[in-house]
Write a protein that holds these residues in place. Sequence first.
Motif, mmCIF file in Angstrom:
data_model
loop_
_atom_site.group_PDB
_atom_site.id
_atom_site.type_symbol
_atom_site.label_atom_id
_atom_site.label_comp_id
_atom_site.label_asym_id
_atom_site.label_seq_id
_atom_site.Cartn_x
_atom_site.Cartn_y
_atom_site.Cartn_z
ATOM 1 N N ALA A 292 -25.433 -61.268 -20.893
ATOM 2 C CA ALA A 292 -24.832 -60.265 -20.017
ATOM 3 C C ALA A 292 -23.922 -60.926 -18.980
ATOM 4 C CB ALA A 292 -25.931 -59.446 -19.324
ATOM 5 N N LEU A 293 -24.336 -62.090 -18.474
ATOM 6 C CA LEU A 293 -23.476 -62.839 -17.557
ATOM 7 C C LEU A 293 -22.153 -63.196 -18.222
ATOM 8 C CD1 LEU A 293 -25.654 -65.497 -15.670
ATOM 9 C CD2 LEU A 293 -24.427 -63.560 -14.671
ATOM 10 N N VAL A 294 -22.243 -63.702 -19.437
ATOM 11 C CA VAL A 294 -21.039 -64.098 -20.160
ATOM 12 C C VAL A 294 -20.149 -62.888 -20.423
ATOM 13 C CG1 VAL A 294 -20.181 -65.033 -22.344
ATOM 14 C CG2 VAL A 294 -22.103 -66.137 -21.182
ATOM 15 N N ALA A 295 -20.755 -61.775 -20.788
ATOM 16 C CA ALA A 295 -19.974 -60.566 -21.052
ATOM 17 C C ALA A 295 -19.231 -60.084 -19.817
ATOM 18 C CB ALA A 295 -20.893 -59.459 -21.576
ATOM 19 N N ALA A 296 -19.795 -60.326 -18.638
ATOM 20 C CA ALA A 296 -19.165 -59.888 -17.395
ATOM 21 C C ALA A 296 -18.179 -60.902 -16.834
ATOM 22 C CB ALA A 296 -20.239 -59.593 -16.346
ATOM 23 N N SER A 297 -18.217 -62.116 -17.334
ATOM 24 C CA SER A 297 -17.404 -63.181 -16.748
ATOM 25 C C SER A 297 -15.965 -63.117 -17.224
ATOM 26 C CB SER A 297 -17.995 -64.552 -17.094
ATOM 27 O OG SER A 297 -17.634 -64.926 -18.418
ATOM 28 N N ALA A 298 -15.138 -63.926 -16.562
ATOM 29 C CA ALA A 298 -13.736 -64.064 -16.964
ATOM 30 C C ALA A 298 -13.502 -65.423 -17.603
ATOM 31 C CB ALA A 298 -12.829 -63.873 -15.753
ATOM 32 N N GLY A 299 -14.566 -66.001 -18.183
ATOM 33 C CA GLY A 299 -14.433 -67.265 -18.896
ATOM 34 C C GLY A 299 -15.163 -68.433 -18.273
ATOM 35 N N GLU A 300 -15.653 -68.270 -17.027
ATOM 36 C CA GLU A 300 -16.306 -69.379 -16.324
ATOM 37 C C GLU A 300 -17.475 -68.867 -15.515
ATOM 38 O OE1 GLU A 300 -15.386 -72.507 -12.626
ATOM 39 O OE2 GLU A 300 -13.730 -71.404 -13.566
ATOM 40 N N LEU A 301 -18.545 -69.676 -15.458
ATOM 41 C CA LEU A 301 -19.689 -69.404 -14.592
ATOM 42 C C LEU A 301 -19.889 -70.602 -13.676
ATOM 43 C CD1 LEU A 301 -20.294 -67.926 -17.460
ATOM 44 C CD2 LEU A 301 -22.624 -67.752 -16.600
ATOM 45 N N ARG A 302 -20.337 -70.336 -12.469
ATOM 46 C CA ARG A 302 -20.726 -71.397 -11.547
ATOM 47 C C ARG A 302 -22.147 -71.113 -11.077
ATOM 48 N NH1 ARG A 302 -15.437 -71.857 -7.471
ATOM 49 N NH2 ARG A 302 -13.843 -72.118 -9.116
ATOM 50 N N LEU A 303 -23.102 -71.914 -11.532
ATOM 51 C CA LEU A 303 -24.465 -71.779 -11.034
ATOM 52 C C LEU A 303 -24.531 -72.370 -9.633
ATOM 53 C CD1 LEU A 303 -26.587 -72.724 -14.175
ATOM 54 C CD2 LEU A 303 -25.633 -70.509 -13.511
ATOM 55 N N THR A 304 -25.248 -71.719 -8.746
ATOM 56 C CA THR A 304 -25.293 -72.157 -7.365
ATOM 57 C C THR A 304 -26.603 -72.870 -7.044
ATOM 58 O OG1 THR A 304 -26.408 -70.259 -6.350
ATOM 59 C CG2 THR A 304 -24.064 -70.006 -6.874
ATOM 60 N N PRO A 305 -26.618 -73.704 -6.007
ATOM 61 C CA PRO A 305 -27.874 -74.345 -5.592
ATOM 62 C C PRO A 305 -28.903 -73.350 -5.058
ATOM 63 C CG PRO A 305 -25.963 -75.498 -4.690
ATOM 64 C CD PRO A 305 -25.479 -74.195 -5.233
ATOM 65 N N TRP A 306 -28.510 -72.076 -4.925
ATOM 66 C CA TRP A 306 -29.427 -71.046 -4.429
ATOM 67 C C TRP A 306 -29.902 -70.159 -5.571
ATOM 68 C CZ3 TRP A 306 -24.715 -72.366 -2.280
ATOM 69 C CH2 TRP A 306 -24.821 -73.190 -1.159
ATOM 70 N N ARG A 307 -29.821 -70.703 -6.785
ATOM 71 C CA ARG A 307 -30.357 -70.050 -7.984
ATOM 72 C C ARG A 307 -29.695 -68.706 -8.270
ATOM 73 N NH1 ARG A 307 -34.512 -72.886 -5.494
ATOM 74 N NH2 ARG A 307 -35.652 -74.318 -6.861
ATOM 75 N N GLY A 308 -28.394 -68.701 -8.117
ATOM 76 C CA GLY A 308 -27.591 -67.551 -8.485
ATOM 77 C C GLY A 308 -26.419 -68.002 -9.333
ATOM 78 N N ALA A 309 -25.495 -67.091 -9.566
ATOM 79 C CA ALA A 309 -24.305 -67.421 -10.350
ATOM 80 C C ALA A 309 -23.097 -66.719 -9.758
ATOM 81 C CB ALA A 309 -24.489 -67.003 -11.806
ATOM 82 N N VAL A 310 -21.993 -67.445 -9.698
ATOM 83 C CA VAL A 310 -20.699 -66.897 -9.288
ATOM 84 C C VAL A 310 -19.828 -66.799 -10.531
ATOM 85 C CG1 VAL A 310 -18.599 -67.350 -7.953
ATOM 86 C CG2 VAL A 310 -20.844 -67.744 -6.922
ATOM 87 N N LEU A 311 -19.156 -65.661 -10.694
ATOM 88 C CA LEU A 311 -18.282 -65.428 -11.838
ATOM 89 C C LEU A 311 -16.854 -65.312 -11.333
ATOM 90 C CD1 LEU A 311 -20.384 -62.673 -13.683
ATOM 91 C CD2 LEU A 311 -20.625 -65.158 -13.802
ATOM 92 N N PRO A 312 -16.103 -66.419 -11.276
ATOM 93 C CA PRO A 312 -14.733 -66.366 -10.767
ATOM 94 C C PRO A 312 -13.858 -65.412 -11.573
ATOM 95 C CG PRO A 312 -15.488 -68.633 -10.958
ATOM 96 C CD PRO A 312 -16.486 -67.782 -11.674
ATOM 97 N N GLY A 313 -13.102 -64.590 -10.864
ATOM 98 C CA GLY A 313 -12.156 -63.699 -11.516
ATOM 99 C C GLY A 313 -12.741 -62.470 -12.157
ATOM 100 N N ALA A 314 -14.054 -62.307 -12.142
ATOM 101 C CA ALA A 314 -14.671 -61.130 -12.764
ATOM 102 C C ALA A 314 -14.451 -59.900 -11.887
ATOM 103 C CB ALA A 314 -16.156 -61.362 -12.990
ATOM 104 N N PRO A 315 -14.083 -58.762 -12.474
ATOM 105 C CA PRO A 315 -13.811 -57.558 -11.678
ATOM 106 C C PRO A 315 -15.087 -56.861 -11.213
ATOM 107 C CG PRO A 315 -13.492 -57.095 -14.013
ATOM 108 C CD PRO A 315 -13.783 -58.570 -13.907
ATOM 109 N N ALA A 316 -14.968 -56.116 -10.129
ATOM 110 C CA ALA A 316 -16.121 -55.449 -9.521
ATOM 111 C C ALA A 316 -16.735 -54.401 -10.428
ATOM 112 C CB ALA A 316 -15.713 -54.817 -8.192
#
Length: 439
Positions: A292-316
């Motif tokens: 589901a993360l990949v489906a929502a992403s714009a090609g890249e994921l960034r896992l954070t040190p706070w156990r989350g993920a940032v999806l650069p360029g992904a729309p709201a």
Amino acid sequence: MPPTPDATAPGAAVPDRGRADACPGALRLHTADDGGLARVRLPGGLLTDRQAIALAEASQALGDGELETTSRGNVQLRGLASDCGAELAERLRAVGLLPSDTHERVRNIVASPLAGLDAVGHVDVQAWVRELDARLCASDWAAGLSGKFLFALDDGRGDVAALDADVTLIAASGGAASGSGASGSGATASATSGGATSGGPAVLRLGRATHGHPVEAGQEVTAVLDAARAFLDALRGSGRKAWHLREVPDLLPTGSVPLPATSAVAAPVGALPGGLSVGMRFGRASAAQWRALVAASAGELRLTPWRGAVLPGAPADRLPALAAAGFRTEPGSAWERATACTGLPGCAKSLADVRADAARALETRTATGTGAGTGGLPVHWSGCERRCGHPAGRWVDVIATGHGYRVTVNGPTTTAGAPVDVRYEEMAEAVAEARRTTN
């Protein structure tokens, strides 16, 4: 067993380093009660969609079907069969997640996950991440670093600079690094309120030093590598044993540049100026959630040190699907800054199923508006005195006793009172009170 976590309070005894560290890796699996555990290093937490899918597939084919993010933005597979090491390595190599067999455990690099996405930081540090990783793997001497040695690359906002890394590079106002673009002209209070900076592109901090070393433009990654090598050389020359710079602060020179203030605050969940940010409960997500993360992403994921993920360029407009998949997408939850060790049944040393107990306490707050409390200090549940995975700085320490839990505020400069022993049904309220302690 994994290495004993480091004491964090100033003046605490340094753990015995007379043996090699036992940190797991992608090739060195740790045997846990729930099967083998592999830790895959992800410098800067960076993943392509293809790599993320490969990890999800490996977790289903070889492990328990879930992936676990760590406080360094790495990822762990659990429940692995004892004979799956070769197949796991082959899967990782095929997607570029195992560039060096000899250096795979020392690729511990955290970086500001929002770098380049908003107008807060001074530099998009992703270029630093890639250069440091490549040069680290190409340096024979670097294989001698501990699997716990940590590099932090901060874009100037002060987030990962607060994570107690061994070598920290902090971008300063006044110029972008060679090969990387400035992410904006703005500067946060946390990046500027602590005093003067180097006047150049970056300042280098060694261990827990209060002052840093100015770094010339174009020499940022070289300065980071030189500091790590100097640490190893100094250790050999002294005959002492250490895994971290903070254990031997007298071996390297003190800097002269006052450091900016830092604050290890996670990226808020939800829609961001440059993409989306989501949280994972205790850092765990199923293979289906990863897809589901990949489906929502714009090609890249960034896992954070706070156990989350940032999806650069992904729309709201992709947030509802992520919320439906079980990710945290709205701020204000009791789950914010809440972490826990593995606990039972995965760890034989644990005295409780801490994740289940912690989840009940946090859900009490979510359902009733009372209990485990939002905001304030981070909180970490531990099944034993090792406190695996605890946050940096101050945090609410909730440790299993076998009869309940002991709740207190831990970390440096604590002024909290005596620990409070509580029964399971009293834990949520005690944690909420401790989290309201002044940060």
